[in-house]
Design an enzyme around this catalytic site. Sequence first.
Site, PDB file in Angstrom:
ATOM      1  N   ASP A 163     -75.722  47.100  33.313  1.00  0.00           N
ATOM      2  CA  ASP A 163     -74.150  46.342  34.542  1.00  0.00           C
ATOM      3  C   ASP A 163     -73.337  45.103  33.717  1.00  0.00           C
ATOM      4  O   ASP A 163     -72.407  45.304  34.432  1.00  0.00           O
ATOM      5  CB  ASP A 163     -75.394  45.156  34.671  1.00  0.00           C
ATOM      6  CG  ASP A 163     -74.636  44.268  35.785  1.00  0.00           C
ATOM      7  OD1 ASP A 163     -74.563  44.247  37.559  1.00  0.00           O
ATOM      8  OD2 ASP A 163     -74.067  42.833  35.336  1.00  0.00           O
ATOM      9  N   LYS A 185     -69.190  45.250  33.932  1.00  0.00           N
ATOM     10  CA  LYS A 185     -68.326  44.599  34.174  1.00  0.00           C
ATOM     11  C   LYS A 185     -67.055  44.470  32.645  1.00  0.00           C
ATOM     12  O   LYS A 185     -65.790  43.416  33.060  1.00  0.00           O
ATOM     13  CB  LYS A 185     -69.317  43.015  33.330  1.00  0.00           C
ATOM     14  CG  LYS A 185     -69.735  43.445  35.390  1.00  0.00           C
ATOM     15  CD  LYS A 185     -71.330  42.045  35.007  1.00  0.00           C
ATOM     16  CE  LYS A 185     -71.515  42.071  36.491  1.00  0.00           C
ATOM     17  NZ  LYS A 185     -72.728  40.874  36.351  1.00  0.00           N
ATOM     18  N   GLY A 211     -75.846  36.307  43.297  1.00  0.00           N
ATOM     19  CA  GLY A 211     -76.125  34.841  44.572  1.00  0.00           C
ATOM     20  C   GLY A 211     -75.015  34.674  45.563  1.00  0.00           C
ATOM     21  O   GLY A 211     -73.698  35.514  45.848  1.00  0.00           O
TER      22      GLY A 211
END
Length: 428
Positions: free
Chosen positions: A201, A205, A302
Site C-alpha cells: 500500500d 502511494k 477515514g
Amino acid sequence: MKPVKVGLLGLGTVGTGVVRIVEGHQEDLQSQVGSPIVIDKILVQNVNKSRAVNIDPGKLTEDPWDIIHDPDISVIVEVMGGIELTKGYILEALARGKHVITANKDLMALHGPEILAKAQEHGCDVLYEASVAGGIPIIRTLVEGFSSDRITKIMGIVNGTTNFILTKMTQEGTAYTEALAEAQQLGYAEADPTSDVEGLDAARKMTILSTLGFRANIALEDVDVKGISSVSREDILYAGRLGYVVKLLGIAESQDDFISVSVQPTMVKHTHPLASVNGVFNAVYVFGEAVGETMFYGAGAGELPTATSIVADLVAVIKNLKLGVNGKQALLSYKQKKLKTDEQIASKYFMLLHVDDRAGVLAKITQAFAECEVSLESVLQQPNASIPEAEIIIITHDASKAAVLKVLESFESMDVVKTIRSVYRVEG
C-alpha cells in the site's frame, strides 16, 4: 444558478462521507463555486441495502453506465476501488468529456500516466488528492505549493495500519502478532493485511508522490519494498536504546535527476519530527532546494478526512469548469526516468549480528567493513542471556547500498557469524 450534477461510483465508507459533506456543507460550497452541487446518481451493488446516510432511492443504480452515459452529469467521483474494471469506466467517462475525481491509489499508481494523458486529450480534469494520505493535501502541495521549487527528497509515513502496529510495539512492548490482531479488531487492518504490512500500500502511494515530485513516470516495480512482518520487539528495544524509533518509511530521493524510491522499516532518530508521528496518523516530509525542509501531518484515512480531500478536488474541478480551463492544468511528467544504481543509493545502516562469543570475532567483523570501504559510527558488543552467542550492534556512516550488500555477503561466509538478525536503514 444551474446546479453541477455529480455521479458517485461507490457508496462505502468514503462515498458516504462525500454525501455527508456535499449535503451538509452546501452553503459553504455554493459560496465557493457559485452554484449548487448535486449528487445526482450513485452506483451501488444493491439498491435495497440499508445505508448509513439518507439517500433518495431514485438516485441509486446498479448500472455504472447509467452514470457514465448520462449527458447531464459533468463530474464522476470514483470511490468504488478496483483496477481494470474501474479503469475502463474512467477512460469511458473521460472520452465522454466528464471530469474525474478518484481516491484510487492502486489505479493511479499503475495507470496514472495513461489516465492523465486521456484526460488531456479530451480537455478533462483528473484529480486524485485522496489517493495518498487521506485528509493531508500533499498532492496539491507538490503540484502547486512546490511549483517554483525543485524537490530533492520525499520521506513519509503513508500507511496508518503499520504505523499503529509499530507504535503499539514501541510504546507498550506489544508483540507484532498481538498488535496486528488489535489493528484488525479496531478496523485499521483488513482480514488479509498483506497489502499494508508488507509495504505494498505504501509503495503505491510513493509511486504517485515520486512521480509528481520528480516529474518522471515512476512505476510500481521501480519501488524497492520491504514490510514490517519481520520487525521484532528486540529490534524496537535496541532502536530505543540507541535513540531511534522504527517506522515504515517511504523514501524517494532525486540527485542530479537520478531517482531512488523505497519502502522499508527504518530507524528514525528520536529527535526527527517523523519519530513523533504515532497511531494511525500519516506525515510526509518534503525537502526542496529553495524551501528547505517541510512536513505535512494529519489523518491518513477515514470517512470524513478522505472525503474532505475528494470534495476539495470537486470544488477545484467546478471552479475550472466555470473558468473554462479544465484539462489545462494537468501535470504530465516531462523528465526521462533515470533510476539510481545500488552504488548511488547511500544512507546509514543499523545491523544486529549474533556471533561466536570469543576473542577476535569483533576484529573480523570490523575488517569486513574496512575491506568494503564502509566506515562505522558506533559498535557495541554484549552478551545476551537468552542465546549462547554474543550480540554485535553496529551503526555505519553513510555507505552505498552496494557496499553494504557486499559486507552482508561476506558475513554469510563467516563461520563466526551465526545470524544476521536485523538490517535497517537509518534516518535523522
